[in-house]
Design a protein around this motif. Structure first.
Motif, PDB file in Angstrom:
ATOM      1  N   SER A 140       0.828  -1.209   0.000  1.00 15.60           N
ATOM      2  CA  SER A 140       0.000   0.000   0.000  1.00 15.60           C
ATOM      3  C   SER A 140       0.859   1.255   0.000  1.00 15.60           C
ATOM      4  N   ARG A 142       1.691   5.270   0.943  1.00 19.69           N
ATOM      5  CA  ARG A 142       1.707   5.988   2.214  1.00 19.69           C
ATOM      6  C   ARG A 142       1.859   7.486   1.991  1.00 19.69           C
ATOM      7  N   THR A 157      -1.641   5.192   5.794  1.00 17.65           N
ATOM      8  CA  THR A 157      -1.661   4.137   4.784  1.00 17.65           C
ATOM      9  C   THR A 157      -3.115   3.864   4.429  1.00 17.65           C
ATOM     10  N   ALA A 158      -3.384   3.636   3.160  1.00 17.96           N
ATOM     11  CA  ALA A 158      -4.753   3.377   2.713  1.00 17.96           C
ATOM     12  C   ALA A 158      -5.401   2.274   3.548  1.00 17.96           C
ATOM     13  N   SER A 159      -6.629   2.494   3.963  1.00 21.45           N
ATOM     14  CA  SER A 159      -7.442   1.525   4.704  1.00 21.45           C
ATOM     15  C   SER A 159      -6.860   1.132   6.058  1.00 21.45           C
TER      16      SER A 159
END
Length: 165
Positions: A140, A142, A157-159
């Motif tokens: 992912s 950042r 960070t995504a999700s």
């Protein structure tokens, strides 16, 4: 009360700030965000490194901030020029994700994220700058923000929840 100023570091750029200013970069996929700082002086530099080696450059002038093998030393020099003390410098890292899946036939060339992290660490070790925290690898992207006053690196960070190291 004044809002805290944020300095943005673009891809293949490096900048230095002094507290209370914070420093941020977005879009760290396989790229690595390198922070070199002197907590006693409350100052920090950040580089957004894209590729491991300047030998990958095409054409004439090399953008030092773009390559791990040139960015780390150049950033160290900038931090020292701003008042950082060489013996007190520390580093924090984030990024170096493997953003895409490739067949095993593509080999090491496609491991850009891991190779970026390895080269950044090699250069920091050569300069005797300890890595005190890192959030590297994974799959992912950042966004990171460093506060030289507190020495904290915030990582979005995504999700995932925001992480501080």
């Amino acid at each position: 009360m004044r809002a805290i100023e944020t300095v943005k570091v673009g891809i293949a750029e490096m900048k230095v700030v002094v507290a209370p200013t914070v420093i941020r970069t977005c879009g760290l996929g396989s790229c690595v965000g390198v922070v070199i700082y002197d907590s006693g002086k409350a100052l920090a530099g950040m580089a957004h490194v894209m590729l491991p080696h300047s030998s990958m450059a095409r054409g004439g002038v090399v953008n030092e901030a773009k390559y791990a093998d040139t960015a780390v030393e150049a950033l160290c020099k900038l931090v020292i020029a701003a008042g950082g003390r060489k013996a007190m410098l520390k580093a924090k890292l984030a990024g170096g994700a493997q953003m895409f899946s490739f067949s095993s036939t593509s080999g090491d060339m496609m491991r850009i994220g891991a190779r970026n992290v390895e080269e950044v660490k090699r250069q920091l070790e050569r300069l005797h700058i300890p890595v005190v925290a890192e959030d590297v690898g994974g799959h992912s992207g950042r966004t990171i923000e460093f506060n030289p006053q507190t020495g904290m690196l915030s990582i979005r960070t995504a999700s995932q929840e925001i992480k501080e190291i």
